[in-house]
Design an enzyme around this catalytic site. Structure first.
Site, PDB file in Angstrom:
ATOM      1  N   GLU A   1     -27.804  -3.684  -8.952  1.00  0.00           N
ATOM      2  CA  GLU A   1     -27.021  -4.790  -8.377  1.00  0.00           C
ATOM      3  C   GLU A   1     -26.471  -4.463  -6.982  1.00  0.00           C
ATOM      4  O   GLU A   1     -26.514  -3.308  -6.539  1.00  0.00           O
ATOM      5  CB  GLU A   1     -25.865  -5.147  -9.320  1.00  0.00           C
ATOM      6  CG  GLU A   1     -24.885  -3.991  -9.545  1.00  0.00           C
ATOM      7  CD  GLU A   1     -23.455  -4.446  -9.786  1.00  0.00           C
ATOM      8  OE1 GLU A   1     -22.954  -5.301  -9.044  1.00  0.00           O
ATOM      9  OE2 GLU A   1     -22.836  -3.909 -10.721  1.00  0.00           O
TER      10      GLU A   1
ATOM     11  N   LYS B   1     -19.386 -12.467  -2.884  1.00  0.00           N
ATOM     12  CA  LYS B   1     -19.685 -11.957  -4.230  1.00  0.00           C
ATOM     13  C   LYS B   1     -20.314 -13.118  -5.007  1.00  0.00           C
ATOM     14  O   LYS B   1     -19.672 -14.135  -5.247  1.00  0.00           O
ATOM     15  CB  LYS B   1     -18.381 -11.487  -4.885  1.00  0.00           C
ATOM     16  CG  LYS B   1     -18.536 -11.004  -6.313  1.00  0.00           C
ATOM     17  CD  LYS B   1     -17.184 -10.497  -6.825  1.00  0.00           C
ATOM     18  CE  LYS B   1     -17.148 -10.412  -8.335  1.00  0.00           C
ATOM     19  NZ  LYS B   1     -15.804 -10.092  -8.840  1.00  0.00           N
TER      20      LYS B   1
ATOM     21  N   ASP C   1      -9.496 -15.582 -17.714  1.00  0.00           N
ATOM     22  CA  ASP C   1     -10.421 -14.821 -16.874  1.00  0.00           C
ATOM     23  C   ASP C   1     -11.358 -13.978 -17.736  1.00  0.00           C
ATOM     24  O   ASP C   1     -10.993 -12.910 -18.232  1.00  0.00           O
ATOM     25  CB  ASP C   1      -9.647 -13.944 -15.885  1.00  0.00           C
ATOM     26  CG  ASP C   1     -10.561 -13.351 -14.821  1.00  0.00           C
ATOM     27  OD1 ASP C   1     -11.800 -13.445 -14.985  1.00  0.00           O
ATOM     28  OD2 ASP C   1     -10.046 -12.804 -13.833  1.00  0.00           O
TER      29      ASP C   1
ATOM     30  N   ALA D   1     -18.304 -13.821 -16.020  1.00  0.00           N
ATOM     31  CA  ALA D   1     -19.574 -14.515 -16.290  1.00  0.00           C
ATOM     32  C   ALA D   1     -20.645 -13.525 -16.760  1.00  0.00           C
ATOM     33  O   ALA D   1     -21.662 -13.940 -17.327  1.00  0.00           O
ATOM     34  CB  ALA D   1     -20.050 -15.250 -15.046  1.00  0.00           C
ATOM     35  N   ASP D   2     -20.404 -12.236 -16.544  1.00  0.00           N
ATOM     36  CA  ASP D   2     -21.359 -11.222 -17.035  1.00  0.00           C
ATOM     37  C   ASP D   2     -21.578 -11.363 -18.544  1.00  0.00           C
ATOM     38  O   ASP D   2     -22.674 -11.139 -19.049  1.00  0.00           O
ATOM     39  CB  ASP D   2     -20.836  -9.794 -16.780  1.00  0.00           C
ATOM     40  CG  ASP D   2     -20.757  -9.438 -15.307  1.00  0.00           C
ATOM     41  OD1 ASP D   2     -21.232 -10.237 -14.476  1.00  0.00           O
ATOM     42  OD2 ASP D   2     -20.220  -8.356 -15.002  1.00  0.00           O
TER      43      ASP D   2
ATOM     44  N   LYS E   1     -15.461  -1.859 -17.995  1.00  0.00           N
ATOM     45  CA  LYS E   1     -14.506  -1.289 -17.037  1.00  0.00           C
ATOM     46  C   LYS E   1     -13.104  -1.199 -17.630  1.00  0.00           C
ATOM     47  O   LYS E   1     -12.606  -2.154 -18.218  1.00  0.00           O
ATOM     48  CB  LYS E   1     -14.492  -2.115 -15.747  1.00  0.00           C
ATOM     49  CG  LYS E   1     -15.643  -1.714 -14.828  1.00  0.00           C
ATOM     50  CD  LYS E   1     -15.443  -2.208 -13.425  1.00  0.00           C
ATOM     51  CE  LYS E   1     -15.726  -3.669 -13.306  1.00  0.00           C
ATOM     52  NZ  LYS E   1     -17.113  -4.053 -13.154  1.00  0.00           N
TER      53      LYS E   1
HETATM   54  N1  PSU Z   1     -19.406  -1.965 -11.834  1.00  0.00           N
HETATM   55  C1  PSU Z   1     -18.896  -1.122 -10.903  1.00  0.00           C
HETATM   56  N2  PSU Z   1     -18.357  -1.681  -9.784  1.00  0.00           N
HETATM   57  C2  PSU Z   1     -18.396  -3.050  -9.559  1.00  0.00           C
HETATM   58  C3  PSU Z   1     -18.935  -3.914 -10.539  1.00  0.00           C
HETATM   59  C4  PSU Z   1     -19.436  -3.306 -11.661  1.00  0.00           C
HETATM   60  O1  PSU Z   1     -18.898   0.109 -11.083  1.00  0.00           O
HETATM   61  O2  PSU Z   1     -17.956  -3.495  -8.513  1.00  0.00           O
HETATM   62  C5  PSU Z   1     -19.004  -5.406 -10.311  1.00  0.00           C
HETATM   63  C6  PSU Z   1     -20.240  -5.979 -11.010  1.00  0.00           C
HETATM   64  O3  PSU Z   1     -21.010  -6.646 -10.028  1.00  0.00           O
HETATM   65  C7  PSU Z   1     -19.705  -6.936 -12.034  1.00  0.00           C
HETATM   66  C8  PSU Z   1     -18.458  -7.410 -11.360  1.00  0.00           C
HETATM   67  O4  PSU Z   1     -20.612  -7.961 -12.336  1.00  0.00           O
HETATM   68  O5  PSU Z   1     -17.927  -6.188 -10.831  1.00  0.00           O
HETATM   69  C9  PSU Z   1     -17.528  -8.115 -12.317  1.00  0.00           C
HETATM   70  O6  PSU Z   1     -16.743  -9.013 -11.607  1.00  0.00           O
HETATM   71  P1  PSU Z   1     -15.916 -10.182 -12.373  1.00  0.00           P
HETATM   72  O7  PSU Z   1     -14.970  -9.450 -13.269  1.00  0.00           O
HETATM   73  O8  PSU Z   1     -15.215 -10.966 -11.291  1.00  0.00           O
HETATM   74  O9  PSU Z   1     -16.931 -10.996 -13.106  1.00  0.00           O
HETATM   75 MN    MN Z   2     -13.294 -13.175 -13.445  1.00  0.00          MN
END
Ligand code: PSU
Ligand code: MN
Length: 306
Positions: A26, A88, A140, A143-144, A161
């Site tokens: 990604e 993003k 929140d 979408a993943d 995470k």
């Molecule tokens: N993993 C990492 N660093 C990141 C991400 C994942 O080590 O920056 C990113 C990925 O692209 C993931 C996004 O899809 O963070 C999630 O963002 P959100 O919580 O806004 O969906």
């Molecule tokens: Mn989000």
């Protein structure tokens, strides 16, 4: 015509035709997940690791109105230097950005979409998005998770995470039928640490067994992804208590500043980095390398199973 929106590097097209092992990567992690120049070095090194382990890397981003599968060094340099100036791009952003020819860094969700369209089934990243803490109020949820519910791509990551609500994320994944596998462990890793206090659904000990599971799932038309949780190497993991403190502090500051939505994850990752004097960034880089290697090993087995 889908081809109108897909720009697949010839080496990758050729590899897909010939059933060669491929690993998708990604670009949000480049533009929004890490600072320059570590983001560029990491992105290039990850590709290197995939190749060293016998697979072909396919880093993905939105460039010039297309989902570009397989970036040049110049593309990676551009994404790394532009940082948060690059949008993003998750699933909901694709129609606007592609039709307006606006460049974007793909999240786990949109990278899965592009990889699937191109025919790449194995994807390596750091950590997936999930259910945020306090989601019962904020709603929140990354979408993943919906992408994992729907799109047939396996994601190798170091768990969910640690800034997220791991328990709720596991519940969500269960509801949508997404298997969460632990590579050589029955514990769910917490990104910066090997353990989180939660368990994975199943432990699986070899890339071949993972490949067999993926074939089984998709042959049965059980659509959706699979999470392969690969713990950060023991010697690279951070102290659980130190991380808990840093994450709680970052969450407090986020609340105070009123940061929400798509800015949340990049803010928290960068705040945690500052609060740990860069230790979290070093760990993040190491775990991505570790995932790239395992993803390549799985890709090698995946093209062999029938
Ligand atoms: N993993 C990492 N660093 C990141 C991400 C994942 O080590 O920056 C990113 C990925 O692209 C993931 C996004 O899809 O963070 C999630 O963002 P959100 O919580 O806004 O969906
Ligand atoms: Mn989000």
């Amino acid at each position: 015509m889908i081809e109108h929106y897909l720009d697949i590097k010839p080496e990758i097209k050729d590899a897909i035709t010939n059933n060669l092992p491929l690993v998708a990567l990604e670009s949000t992690i480049i533009s929004h997940g890490m600072p320059y120049p570590q983001n560029k070095e990491t992105a290039l090194q990850v590709e290197h690791i995939v190749r060293d382990n016998g697979a072909i890397p396919a880093t993905i981003a939105l460039l010039n109105g297309k989902m570009k599968v397989g970036l040049t060094v110049e593309d990676i340099d551009y994404l790394a230097k532009s940082g948060t100036k690059i949008v993003k791009a998750s699933r909901r952003d694709l129609p606007y950005l592609l039709s307006q020819k606006i460049d974007g860094a793909t999240t786990v969700a949109s990278t899965m979409i592009a990889a699937n369209l191109a025919g790449i089934k194995i994807f390596a990243t750091g950590g997936i998005g999930g259910v945020h803490r306090g989601a019962s109020e904020s709603f929140d949820i990354s979408a993943d998770l919906q992408e994992l519910a729907n799109t047939n791509v396996a994601v190798v990551c170091a768990g969910i995470k640690a800034i997220l609500d791991l328990e709720l994320t596991l519940e969500y994944l269960e509801t949508f039928g997404v298997p969460v596998l632990g590579y050589k462990t029955d514990k769910l890793p917490a990104f910066y640490t090997q353990k989180s206090g939660f368990k994975v659904n199943n432990q699986i000990d070899s890339p071949r067994d993972i490949a067999k599971l993926l074939k089984t799932k998709w042959t049965l038309d059980l659509k959706g992804g699979v999470i392969i949780a690969n713990p950060i190497p023991l010697v690279k993991q951070l102290d659980f208590n130190l991380m808990t403190k840093a994450i709680n502090q970052a969450l407090l500051e986020e609340k105070k500043l009123g940061i929400k939505g798509k800015e949340s994850t990049p803010f928290l990752l960068s705040k945690v980095k500052d609060l740990t004097d860069g230790l979290s960034l070093d760990a993040n880089i190491e775990l991505v390398y570790n995932n790239a290697k395992l993803a390549a090993e799985i890709a090698l087995e995946f093209v062999k199973v029938d």
